[in-house]
Write an enzyme that holds these catalytic residues in place. Structure first.
Site, PDB file in Angstrom:
ATOM      1  N   HIS A  86       0.866  -1.188   0.000  1.00 59.08           N
ATOM      2  CA  HIS A  86       0.000   0.000   0.000  1.00 59.08           C
ATOM      3  C   HIS A  86       0.902   1.237   0.000  1.00 59.08           C
ATOM      4  CE1 HIS A  86      -2.794   2.966   1.762  1.00 59.08           C
ATOM      5  NE2 HIS A  86      -3.777   2.159   1.410  1.00 59.08           N
ATOM      6  N   ASP A 140       3.077  -4.367   8.003  1.00 55.79           N
ATOM      7  CA  ASP A 140       1.879  -3.554   7.839  1.00 55.79           C
ATOM      8  C   ASP A 140       0.670  -4.487   7.991  1.00 55.79           C
ATOM      9  OD1 ASP A 140      -0.317  -2.217   6.898  1.00 55.79           O
ATOM     10  OD2 ASP A 140       0.506  -1.779   4.908  1.00 55.79           O
ATOM     11  N   GLN A 154      -4.603  -4.763   6.919  1.00 54.00           N
ATOM     12  CA  GLN A 154      -5.662  -5.653   6.429  1.00 54.00           C
ATOM     13  C   GLN A 154      -5.732  -6.952   7.220  1.00 54.00           C
ATOM     14  OE1 GLN A 154      -8.013  -4.879   4.477  1.00 54.00           O
ATOM     15  NE2 GLN A 154      -7.213  -3.025   3.556  1.00 54.00           N
ATOM     16  N   LYS A 160     -10.468  -0.240  10.561  1.00 53.67           N
ATOM     17  CA  LYS A 160     -10.686  -1.470   9.764  1.00 53.67           C
ATOM     18  C   LYS A 160     -11.084  -2.666  10.644  1.00 53.67           C
ATOM     19  CE  LYS A 160      -7.367  -0.220   6.182  1.00 53.67           C
ATOM     20  NZ  LYS A 160      -8.034   0.297   4.987  1.00 53.67           N
ATOM     21  N   CYS A 201      -4.675   2.546  -3.706  1.00 60.70           N
ATOM     22  CA  CYS A 201      -3.414   3.025  -3.109  1.00 60.70           C
ATOM     23  C   CYS A 201      -2.297   2.005  -3.328  1.00 60.70           C
ATOM     24  CB  CYS A 201      -3.569   3.331  -1.626  1.00 60.70           C
ATOM     25  SG  CYS A 201      -4.745   4.626  -1.279  1.00 60.70           S
TER      26      CYS A 201
HETATM   27  N1  PMP Z   1      -1.762  -0.744   4.517  1.00 60.88           N
HETATM   28  C1  PMP Z   1      -2.730  -1.455   3.930  1.00 60.88           C
HETATM   29  C2  PMP Z   1      -2.416  -2.844   3.448  1.00 60.88           C
HETATM   30  C3  PMP Z   1      -4.006  -0.913   3.794  1.00 60.88           C
HETATM   31  O1  PMP Z   1      -4.968  -1.610   3.190  1.00 60.88           O
HETATM   32  C4  PMP Z   1      -4.261   0.393   4.282  1.00 60.88           C
HETATM   33  C5  PMP Z   1      -5.632   1.037   4.145  1.00 60.88           C
HETATM   34  N2  PMP Z   1      -6.238   0.921   2.924  1.00 60.88           N
HETATM   35  C6  PMP Z   1      -3.214   1.079   4.890  1.00 60.88           C
HETATM   36  C7  PMP Z   1      -1.984   0.485   4.995  1.00 60.88           C
HETATM   37  C8  PMP Z   1      -3.396   2.455   5.418  1.00 60.88           C
HETATM   38  O2  PMP Z   1      -4.360   2.465   6.406  1.00 60.88           O
HETATM   39  P1  PMP Z   1      -4.877   3.861   6.984  1.00 60.88           P
HETATM   40  O3  PMP Z   1      -5.423   4.607   5.809  1.00 60.88           O
HETATM   41  O4  PMP Z   1      -5.916   3.464   7.960  1.00 60.88           O
HETATM   42  O5  PMP Z   1      -3.699   4.522   7.588  1.00 60.88           O
END
Ligand code: PMP
Length: 410
Positions: free
Chosen positions: A123, A200, A203, A226, A365
């Protein structure tokens, strides 16, 4: 106990609403999860009965609020199977957690020519902070491709890690491919060269059991929104001896020991990393969300998730004109990206929305991953513990209608 998704729907007040005169089918949990009644009630009760600022006042409400806030920290440690809550830092979200590591660890640990190893499937939250840091420190980023099976190419990863590697940072569960990364194996590769290993977990946290010790992570981040908690809170866990040595990220109230007009000394962990008034009620909501998930059982949620993924992939594969992405297998959770012939993903998502089906469309993203898949964007359906087979049947029906409306066949 297996997840009874139809019963769990009733735990989420928003799922009883209608959208465009159709029942809401919420298939966008990977972007943000809906909130169970239990979380809403916990936040409401906290604001009504105990709210005040934390760690400051001598008064009763402040002491109660502090106790709630710190109890949430203990709860996060238990959720991650961390050895202690002392190195759990509350942040706004996974993004802020990763930026905190980049600033606090990276600015002192990284030197010109040092290397950071990332995969193409990250991401942007696990790419851009390292780009900023690398530019500042003169470090080099090594990108690891996917293999032909659309999983991270482990041979290429092993080859990318070398004596100059200072950091390996990767995802636990992919927000696009829905696949679990072999994190424990990657930890071994990172640690063999003495690199820091950041996971990270944005998810993974809503979907599968997490044990930061078994995974071999040095740092693990996730977002509250999430996992069914309010937005505005997340957590970063770092192995305690490491975090103890890191300088602050943000400066301000709460994170200090003493302050002179021209200098200051800093609090011990974790307060050193929590400048300013934190997300107090959100932490209470996070506590309730983690209770909810653990009561249902993350292992059961993961089984449910994988069964839904198998079902959805099977049904979507049978549709003419639909292209699916991501690997299949026991490591595949309920995040299903697809395209419908040459119809733009935004058109597909809008047409599905008109039928009450909420999905995401775009690059998620993950632009490097989109390039690796040879597409600009996809539609993405993502499932959670309240998702039923009937929801997926409605998705499939809606896709058939959309495809036929656009006259699209691959
Ligand atoms: N890493 C992953 C794998 C994600 O899916 C996301 C959110 N889409 C993020 C990081 C970032 O999360 P946040 O926008 O809550 O900071």
């Amino acid at each position: 106990m297996a997840i009874d998704a139809a019963a769990r729907r009733g735990d989420f007040p928003i799922l009883s609403r209608r959208v465009h005169d159709a029942p809401l089918v919420y298939l966008d949990s990977a972007a943000s999860a809906q909130k169970p009644e239990r979380v809403l009630a916990a936040v409401d009760a906290f604001y009504r009965g105990h709210y005040a600022n934390v760690h400051r006042g001598a008064h009763t409400l402040s002491a109660e609020a502090t106790a709630h806030y710190e109890a949430a920290r203990v709860r996060v440690a238990r959720f991650l199977n961390a050895p202690s809550e002392r190195s759990v830092v509350f942040v706004r979200n996974a993004t802020e957690g990763i930026n905190l590591v980049a600033h606090a660890w990276g600015r002192q640990a990284l030197h010109a020519g040092d290397e950071i190893v990332l995969t193409v499937a990250e991401h942007h939250a696990n790419l851009v902070p390292w780009h900023l840091l690398a530019a500042e420190r003169g470090a080099v980023i090594r990108g690891v491709p996917l293999g032909s099976d659309q999983r991270v190419d482990m041979e290429a990863l092993a080859a990318a890690i070398g004596p100059r590697t200072k950091l390996v940072a990767t995802f636990h569960l992919s927000n696009v491919l829905g696949v679990v990364n072999p994190v424990a194996r990657i930890a071994e590769l990172a640690h063999a060269v003495g690199a820091l290993f950041l996971v990270d977990g944005a998810q993974a946290a809503p979907h599968l059991p997490i044990d930061v010790q078994a995974l071999g992570a040095d740092a693990y981040v996730f977002s509250g929104h999430k996992v069914g908690a309010p937005s505005g809170i997340g957590a970063l866990w770092v192995r305690e001896p490491l975090l103890r040595d890191w300088p602050p990220f943000l400066g301000g109230g709460e994170m200090i020991r003493t302050v002179e007009v021209d200098r200051s000394t800093y609090a011990d962990i974790p307060m050193r990393f929590e400048a300013g008034t934190p997300a107090i009620a959100e932490a209470v909501g996070l506590h309730a969300a983690l209770d909810y998930l653990d009561d249902l059982g993350l292992a059961a949620i993961w089984d449910h998730d994988r069964a839904l993924a198998r079902y959805a992939i099977g049904r979507l594969r049978a549709l003419d004109g639909v292209t699916l992405y991501g690997p299949e297998g026991d490591d595949r959770g309920g995040i299903v990206p697809f395209n419908v012939a040459d119809v733009h993903p935004h058109d597909v998502a809008s047409a599905l929305d008109a039928r009450g089906v909420a999905v995401r469309a775009g690059h998620h993203c993950a632009q490097p991953l989109m390039r690796a898949l040879g597409v600009r964007s996809t539609v993405r359906a993502s499932f959670w513990l309240h998702t039923t087979r009937a929801d997926i049947d409605l998705l499939v029906e809606a896709i058939e209608e959309v495809r036929d409306f656009f006259g699209a066949v691959a």
